[in-house]
Write an enzyme that holds these catalytic residues in place. Sequence first.
Site, PDB file in Angstrom:
ATOM      1  N   TYR A 160       0.826  -1.201   0.000  1.00 34.09           N
ATOM      2  CA  TYR A 160       0.000   0.000   0.000  1.00 34.09           C
ATOM      3  C   TYR A 160       0.867   1.260   0.000  1.00 34.09           C
ATOM      4  CZ  TYR A 160      -3.681  -3.291   1.477  1.00 34.09           C
ATOM      5  OH  TYR A 160      -4.561  -4.343   1.569  1.00 34.09           O
ATOM      6  N   LYS A 216     -17.312   2.126   3.508  1.00 31.67           N
ATOM      7  CA  LYS A 216     -17.976   2.295   4.787  1.00 31.67           C
ATOM      8  C   LYS A 216     -17.786   1.051   5.653  1.00 31.67           C
ATOM      9  CE  LYS A 216     -20.501   1.633   1.769  1.00 31.67           C
ATOM     10  NZ  LYS A 216     -20.227   0.888   0.492  1.00 31.67           N
ATOM     11  N   ARG A 218     -15.093 -12.433   7.809  1.00 30.81           N
ATOM     12  CA  ARG A 218     -14.923 -11.081   8.341  1.00 30.81           C
ATOM     13  C   ARG A 218     -16.182 -10.543   9.006  1.00 30.81           C
ATOM     14  NH1 ARG A 218     -17.433  -7.205   5.718  1.00 30.81           N
ATOM     15  NH2 ARG A 218     -18.243  -7.598   3.630  1.00 30.81           N
TER      16      ARG A 218
END
Length: 342
Positions: free
Chosen positions: A58, A97, A165
């Site tokens: 990243y 979100k 998750r």
Amino acid sequence: MTAKLNWGIMTTGVIAHKFVTDLRQSRTGRLVAVGARQMADAEKFAREFGGARAHGSYRALLADPEVQAVYIGTPHPLHKEWALKAIAAGKHVLCEKPLTLNFADTQEIIHAAKARGVLLMEAYMYRCHPQTQKLAELVRVGAIGELRLIRAAFSIQRDFDPEHRIFKRALGGGAILDLGGYPVSFSRLIAGAAIGKGFAEPVEFHATGRLHPQTQTDDYAAAAVKYPGGVIAELSCGSTVVHDISARLYGSTGWLDVPTPFFPGLEGRTDRIFLHRHGVAAPEEFVFSSPAGLYAYEADAVADAIARGDREVPFMTWADTLGNAAMLDAWLAAVGVNYDGV
């Protein structure tokens, strides 16, 4: 005409695939780079979407000088870290979100974006679609009279898997953060339209829910909210519930049926809302044909705001994002969910 905006994609999961698939249909978006924790994943994603540059971290993505805006689709607990790093790198940020796990962290990111002068949007993509705008307009002009009741639900039925998750606390799991934010943001928008504002803040909030006995993440929950003007909202979400994803708005002279409130135009689908007027046998139908996928509208909204020199997208302002976070905090607290240490 808005100039092309160069996007970098952070992570290569399912939502990132959906976003980039629709980005190619947008007026304004251009994929230039993708970053993943493993170079092989980034290279595979880049090949799938036309040979964008692949970065094996990243950090490398954020160091790419051609990237102007970053789409963050990482698991929830990583949003804060990488949104702050993207902002520090001078990139505009569209973050999935929930923006963070709590109000305080959301406030920190917004303050950072304001100080750095970059655009930041929490990615409630449905807010950017014409169906949502029309729905708010119908409420605002009194098509159903005085708005009295909002019902909004987002529930799915998923077999329990402690490593998935949505059930795993370490990944910010739970139905409220993953699904409940949609009914929350929807009710705030519609209650705001009823009083001529972009959104409304609650004057009362009551909620409950169930914690899964194994993972202690919430797997279904409900909330009752009172907004200014006496508007009541009944909100629900769940990850182990055979329910639906829908919304209905009830007023003093009619009601609106919204079969697809949170995913209008998904994959270019045509959607409808139905206006039932008191005393009229047949409902009035509003049809929304989407020439592009849902996420293309979101990408264009970001690019258009940047082109205007704005740092907020009018469909999802910072004040609205903060209000969402506060309501989600209250819902989680009522149910007994705590992400401290995650």
